[in-house]
Design a protein around this motif. Structure first.
Motif, PDB file in Angstrom:
ATOM      1  N   ASN A   3       0.745  -1.241  -0.309  1.00 34.13           N
ATOM      2  CA  ASN A   3      -0.127  -0.496   0.041  1.00 34.13           C
ATOM      3  C   ASN A   3       0.680   1.962   0.093  1.00 34.13           C
ATOM      4  OD1 ASN A   3      -2.249   0.310  -0.749  1.00 34.13           O
ATOM      5  ND2 ASN A   3      -2.958  -0.176   2.031  1.00 34.13           N
ATOM      6  N   THR A   4       1.735   1.484  -1.003  1.00 34.66           N
ATOM      7  CA  THR A   4       2.835   2.993  -1.285  1.00 34.66           C
ATOM      8  C   THR A   4       1.965   3.722  -1.333  1.00 34.66           C
ATOM      9  OG1 THR A   4       3.751   0.784  -2.611  1.00 34.66           O
ATOM     10  CG2 THR A   4       4.342   3.072  -2.587  1.00 34.66           C
ATOM     11  N   PRO A   5       2.239   5.064  -0.717  1.00 35.47           N
ATOM     12  CA  PRO A   5       1.697   6.221  -1.010  1.00 35.47           C
ATOM     13  C   PRO A   5       2.011   6.783  -2.352  1.00 35.47           C
ATOM     14  CG  PRO A   5       3.186   5.869   1.231  1.00 35.47           C
ATOM     15  CD  PRO A   5       3.424   5.131   0.165  1.00 35.47           C
ATOM     16  N   PRO A   6       0.998   7.282  -3.110  1.00 37.69           N
ATOM     17  CA  PRO A   6       0.923   7.614  -4.776  1.00 37.69           C
ATOM     18  C   PRO A   6       2.379   8.719  -4.550  1.00 37.69           C
ATOM     19  CG  PRO A   6      -1.005   8.318  -3.440  1.00 37.69           C
ATOM     20  CD  PRO A   6      -0.328   7.725  -2.423  1.00 37.69           C
ATOM     21  N   SER A   7       2.962   9.196  -3.774  1.00 40.02           N
ATOM     22  CA  SER A   7       4.276   9.930  -4.194  1.00 40.02           C
ATOM     23  C   SER A   7       5.408   9.516  -3.973  1.00 40.02           C
ATOM     24  CB  SER A   7       4.623  11.281  -2.685  1.00 40.02           C
ATOM     25  OG  SER A   7       4.566  10.405  -1.433  1.00 40.02           O
ATOM     26  N   ARG A   9       5.376   5.449  -5.542  1.00 35.93           N
ATOM     27  CA  ARG A   9       5.380   4.407  -6.672  1.00 35.93           C
ATOM     28  C   ARG A   9       5.814   4.785  -8.093  1.00 35.93           C
ATOM     29  NH1 ARG A   9      -1.527   4.780  -5.907  1.00 35.93           N
ATOM     30  NH2 ARG A   9      -1.649   3.915  -4.123  1.00 35.93           N
ATOM     31  N   TRP A  35      -1.656  -2.437 -10.407  1.00 39.10           N
ATOM     32  CA  TRP A  35      -2.343  -1.290 -10.155  1.00 39.10           C
ATOM     33  C   TRP A  35      -3.360  -0.810 -11.910  1.00 39.10           C
ATOM     34  CZ3 TRP A  35       3.297   0.763  -9.521  1.00 39.10           C
ATOM     35  CH2 TRP A  35       3.602   0.558  -7.616  1.00 39.10           C
ATOM     36  N   SER A  39      -2.322   4.244 -14.663  1.00 36.36           N
ATOM     37  CA  SER A  39      -1.313   4.782 -13.996  1.00 36.36           C
ATOM     38  C   SER A  39      -0.796   4.530 -14.105  1.00 36.36           C
ATOM     39  CB  SER A  39      -1.808   3.993 -12.398  1.00 36.36           C
ATOM     40  OG  SER A  39      -2.978   4.903 -12.275  1.00 36.36           O
TER      41      SER A  39
END
Length: 64
Positions: A3-7, A9, A35, A39
Protein backbone atom coordinates in the motif's frame (compact mmCIF):
# COMPACT_ATOMS: atom_id res chain seq x y z
CA UNK A 1 2.36 -4.77 -4.19
CA UNK A 2 2.21 -2.90 -0.94
CA UNK A 3 0.00 0.00 0.00
CA UNK A 4 2.56 2.53 -1.19
CA UNK A 5 1.73 6.24 -0.95
CA UNK A 6 1.14 7.75 -4.41
CA UNK A 7 4.24 9.90 -4.13
CA UNK A 8 6.45 6.80 -3.87
CA UNK A 9 4.77 4.48 -6.41
CA UNK A 10 7.09 5.53 -9.22
CA UNK A 11 10.07 4.42 -7.14
CA UNK A 12 8.36 1.14 -6.27
CA UNK A 13 7.72 0.51 -9.97
CA UNK A 14 11.35 1.24 -10.81
CA UNK A 15 12.50 -1.11 -8.04
CA UNK A 16 10.17 -3.84 -9.35
CA UNK A 17 11.51 -3.40 -12.88
CA UNK A 18 15.12 -3.67 -11.69
CA UNK A 19 14.34 -6.83 -9.74
CA UNK A 20 12.67 -8.38 -12.81
CA UNK A 21 16.03 -8.72 -14.58
CA UNK A 22 14.74 -8.89 -18.16
CA UNK A 23 12.75 -6.74 -20.63
CA UNK A 24 9.74 -5.38 -18.77
CA UNK A 25 6.56 -4.54 -20.71
CA UNK A 26 3.43 -2.66 -19.73
CA UNK A 27 1.67 -5.99 -19.19
CA UNK A 28 4.50 -7.20 -16.96
CA UNK A 29 4.27 -4.01 -14.91
CA UNK A 30 0.51 -4.32 -14.49
CA UNK A 31 0.82 -7.97 -13.46
CA UNK A 32 3.66 -7.31 -11.03
CA UNK A 33 2.04 -4.32 -9.32
CA UNK A 34 -1.67 -4.99 -9.59
CA UNK A 35 -2.15 -1.28 -10.32
CA UNK A 36 -4.58 0.04 -12.99
CA UNK A 37 -3.30 0.10 -16.56
CA UNK A 38 -3.69 3.89 -17.01
CA UNK A 39 -1.62 4.55 -13.87
CA UNK A 40 1.15 2.14 -14.85
CA UNK A 41 1.19 3.48 -18.41
CA UNK A 42 1.58 7.03 -17.10
CA UNK A 43 4.38 6.03 -14.73
CA UNK A 44 6.28 4.15 -17.46
CA UNK A 45 5.95 7.27 -19.62
CA UNK A 46 7.43 9.35 -16.81
CA UNK A 47 10.35 6.93 -16.43
CA UNK A 48 10.86 6.91 -20.21
CA UNK A 49 10.95 10.72 -20.37
CA UNK A 50 13.73 10.68 -17.75
CA UNK A 51 15.60 8.00 -19.74
CA UNK A 52 15.17 5.49 -16.88
CA UNK A 53 13.06 3.10 -18.99
CA UNK A 54 12.84 2.10 -22.64
CA UNK A 55 9.95 0.06 -23.97
CA UNK A 56 11.17 -3.38 -25.02
CA UNK A 57 11.08 -4.16 -28.71
CA UNK A 58 9.09 -7.25 -29.76
CA UNK A 59 12.41 -8.97 -30.46
CA UNK A 60 13.57 -8.37 -26.87
CA UNK A 61 10.39 -9.89 -25.48
CA UNK A 62 10.62 -12.97 -27.74
CA UNK A 63 14.21 -13.66 -26.65
CA UNK A 64 13.45 -13.56 -22.92
Amino acid sequence: MTNTPPSLRLFELLETMCAHGQPFSLGDAIEATGWPKPSVHRMLGQLESCLLYTSPSPRDVEES
